[in-house]
Design a protein around this motif. Structure first.
Motif: not given
Length: 177
Positions: A74-83, A144-149
């Motif tokens: 949504i925002s295009g901002e990078d965010f960390p993901v753990r798999v 979706e990252g934390p700033r999507a909303d």
């Protein structure tokens, strides 16, 4: 012979390891996989594998753990993901694999406990490529990252819930006097 992949870890079936195999991708392998998966980066990628051979093929079970950085859909901002996921695979000789596909017909329906099946040729299978493919299936391309909303609100993009077919019905319901 198959081209080597970004994270190639060939296993010779004539000397199948009897103990769990530990795999870890180095920085160059992680960078190449990130490009292949079209994500920002892969900080770590490790996996364990237990291999069991029978007359028909090789079963592999284990766990994959990775730390990724993705761009928010949504925002295009990078965010960390753990798999972190457990996996189960079945390697079959290519001829057996093709025969199984032919027997299955046009549609193959898998149950939850079915193993993903991978074909191999000769006496070597590429466990690293299988791990890479399994990781790829765990990556959400629409994460979706934390700033999507906040980005939705800033650009006037409604959430799927606010613009779906049931939203129109809710609007009719709430607009009655």
């Amino acid at each position: 012979m198959q081209e080597p992949t970004e994270f190639s870890r060939p296993i010779d079936l004539r000397a199948l390891p009897r103990h769990p195999v530990e795999l870890s991708a180095d920085a160059d392998e992680r960078a190449a996989l990130a490009r292949r998966f079209q994500i920002v980066s892969i900080g770590t990628l490790t996996a364990t594998a237990n291999l069991t051979q029978d007359a028909a093929g090789v079963d592999v079970t284990g766990r994959i753990e990775a730390k990724l950085v993705q761009a928010c859909a949504i925002s295009g901002e990078d965010f960390p993901v753990r798999v972190a996921c457990d996996y189960r695979l079945r390697f079959l000789p290519e001829a057996d694999y093709e025969a199984a596909l032919a027997d299955a017909g046009d549609e193959i329906e898998l149950a939850g406990d079915d193993l993903d099946t991978i074909a191999f040729t000769g006496s070597t299978l590429d466990l690293g490529e299988a791990i890479a493919q399994t990781l790829a299936l765990e990556i959400d391309p629409y994460a979706e990252g934390p700033r999507a909303d906040a980005a939705r609100a800033e650009y006037g993009i409604s959430t799927p819930e606010a613009s779906g077919p049931f939203a129109a019905l809710q609007a009719l319901k709430t607009s009655k006097p």
